[in-house]
Design an enzyme around this catalytic site. Structure first.
Site, PDB file in Angstrom:
ATOM      1  N   ILE A  57      74.009   2.050  19.144  1.00 18.61           N
ATOM      2  CA  ILE A  57      74.378   3.411  18.773  1.00 18.61           C
ATOM      3  C   ILE A  57      73.639   3.844  17.513  1.00 18.61           C
ATOM      4  CG2 ILE A  57      76.304   4.831  17.953  1.00 18.61           C
ATOM      5  CD1 ILE A  57      78.086   3.094  19.838  1.00 18.61           C
ATOM      6  N   TYR A 206      87.769  -8.803  15.219  1.00 18.85           N
ATOM      7  CA  TYR A 206      86.825  -7.685  15.268  1.00 18.85           C
ATOM      8  C   TYR A 206      87.568  -6.356  15.158  1.00 18.85           C
ATOM      9  CZ  TYR A 206      83.647  -4.159  17.040  1.00 18.85           C
ATOM     10  OH  TYR A 206      82.907  -3.015  17.168  1.00 18.85           O
ATOM     11  N   LYS A 210      87.239  -3.388  12.178  1.00 17.97           N
ATOM     12  CA  LYS A 210      86.959  -1.971  12.389  1.00 17.97           C
ATOM     13  C   LYS A 210      88.111  -1.107  11.859  1.00 17.97           C
ATOM     14  CE  LYS A 210      83.777  -0.654  13.912  1.00 17.97           C
ATOM     15  NZ  LYS A 210      82.459  -0.388  13.281  1.00 17.97           N
TER      16      LYS A 210
END
Length: 337
Positions: A57, A206, A210
Site C-alpha cells: 500500500i 500484530y 496496529k
C-alpha cells in the site's frame, strides 16, 4: 519539538470528542464535491514522507501523491527495494519528484540521522505506513528488547514523529497520517502485558500493534490541539486490500494471471492495494480533512472510494491512550508533544 520522556504533557481529554469531530466531518464531506481518486488536488511545492513507501500500500500512496506534483520521500530500510520503487513511480508518473531515505523503525537510535537526511526545511505530511506482520512464533525482539511488531509498527513511528515534529511545525498546516488496520478492531490493549511477553500470539500481537498506532494517532491530535500546534493527526485504513486484486508494477509487484483469477470472487467485497491507498492519500490532500478523523473505504469499511467514518468505539478509551503514550515515551526516550 522533541523533549525528554520525563516531560509531562497533559492529555487533552477535555477537548471536543473525536466522535463529535467525526460527525462534523461527515456533514462537511456530504456537502463537498465528490472526491475523484484519479484527480486529487494538486500539491506542487509540498514535501511528503511515506514510511514503507517501497512496497504494498505504501508504494501506491507514493505513486498517487507523486501524481499530485508533490515531492515524495520514500522511507525504508531496504536500499534495493527503494531504488526499484522510485524507478517504478518515475516510469508511471511523468516528472515525478521522488527520492529515498533509509530508515529502520525497529532501531529508534538511528532515526535522528534518517531525519537529517531528509534535507528539507519543512515537511507538509508524513504517512506512517511501514510495518511488519509475523505469522508464526517464536516471539522476536528488536535490538533494544521490544517485541518486534510493537517496536516497528508503533514505537518506531512514535519516535519518528517526535524527531519530525520541528519540520512538521514549520509547515503551514502539516498532517501526520497513521495507517491503521481492520485487524485492530478485534483487539484490546493490555496494560499488564503490552508487548505480549507472557502470552504471545502473532496475529493478536500484530492487531495490538496496529491498535497502539491508531490510539497514538488520536492521542497525538488531542495533545497537538491542546498545545495550539498547526499540525494535525489523522488515521487512514485500507479496508481489505489483497495482492491478488492489486495491479502489477513489474519492478515492485507482479500479479500472475492465475492469481488474478483466484482473486476475482474476493473482488466483490475486497480490493487491491492501489485502492487501499486512497484513504491515506485523501487524508493527506483533502482540504476538508481534519485532525482526529478516520478515513477508510466507503463500502462496509472494506472497499470503495475513501470517506470519513465514525471513530471506532475501542479508540475512544482515553485512559488507554494516555498510559500507552507514557510507556512509549519511556521506551523511546522522546515524546512528540
Amino acid at each position: 519539538m522533541t523533549t525528554p520522556s520525563g516531560s509531562s504533557t497533559p492529555s487533552a481529554s477535555s477537548s471536543a470528542s473525536s466522535s463529535a469531530s467525526s460527525s462534523s466531518s461527515a456533514s462537511r464531506s456530504a456537502a463537498a464535491p465528490p472526491w475523484d481518486v484519479a484527480r486529487p488536488p494538486r500539491a506542487d511545492g509540498r514535501v511528503f514522507l511515506v514510511t514503507g513507501g517501497n512496497a504494498g500500500i505504501g508504494y501506491f500512496v507514493v505513486e498517487q501523491l507523486a501524481a499530485s506534483g508533490a515531492e515524495v520521500v520514500l522511507g525504508s530500510r531496504d536500499p534495493a527495494r527503494l531504488q526499484a520503487a522510485m524507478a517504478s513511480v518515475r516510469g508511471r508518473v511523468p516528472g515525478a519528484r521522488v527520492r529515498a531515505v533509509r530508515m529502520d523503525l525497529a532501531d529508534p537510535l538511528s532515526l535522528p540521522a534518517a531525519v537529517a537526511e531528509l534535507r528539507t526545511e519543512r515537511l507538509d505530511a508524513v504517512v506512517l505506513n511501514a510495518g511488519i506482520a509475523l505469522d508464526h512464533p517464536p516471539r522476536r525482539e528488536s535490538a533494544d528488547g521490544n517485541e518486534l511488531m510493537f517496536a516497528t509498527n508503533h514505537l518506531g513511528h512514535f519516535a519518528l514523529t517526535a524527531h519530525l515534529m520541528p519540520l512538521l511545525a514549520a509547515a503551514p498546516a502539516a498532517r501526520v497520517v497513521t495507517m491503521g488496520s481492520i485487524a485492530a478492531r478485534s483487539e484490546r490493549l493490555d496494560a499488564a502485558d503490552p508487548q505480549s511477553a507472557h502470552d504471545y500470539r502473532p496475529k493478536r500481537a500484530y492487531g495490538r500493534s496496529k491498535l497502539a498506532q491508531m490510539s497514538f494517532a488520536l492521542e497525538l491530535d488531542r495533545r497537538l490541539r491542546a498545545a495550539g500546534s498547526p499540525v494535525s493527526s489523522l488515521i487512514a485504513h485500507p479496508g481489505g486490500a489483497l495482492d491478488s486484486l492489486t495491479p502489477s508494477r513489474p519492478l515492485v509487484h507482479t500479479r500472475s494471471a492465475g492469481a488474478r483469477l483466484l482473486g476475482l470472487p474476493a473482488g466483490a467485497v475486497l480490493q487491491g492495494k492501489d485502492a487501499g491507498a486512497w484513504p491515506a492519500v485523501r487524508a493527506v490532500l483533502d482540504p476538508a480533512a481534519r485532525g482526529g478523523e478516520i478515513w477508510g473505504p466507503r463500502v462496509l469499511g472494506l472497499r470503495g472510494r475513501p470517506r470519513s467514518e465514525p471513530v471506532w468505539p475501542l479508540l475512544t478509551e482515553h485512559t488507554d491512550a494516555a498510559w500507552l503514550w507514557e510507556l512509549s515515551a519511556a521506551l523511546t526516550g522522546v515524546t512528540p508533544v
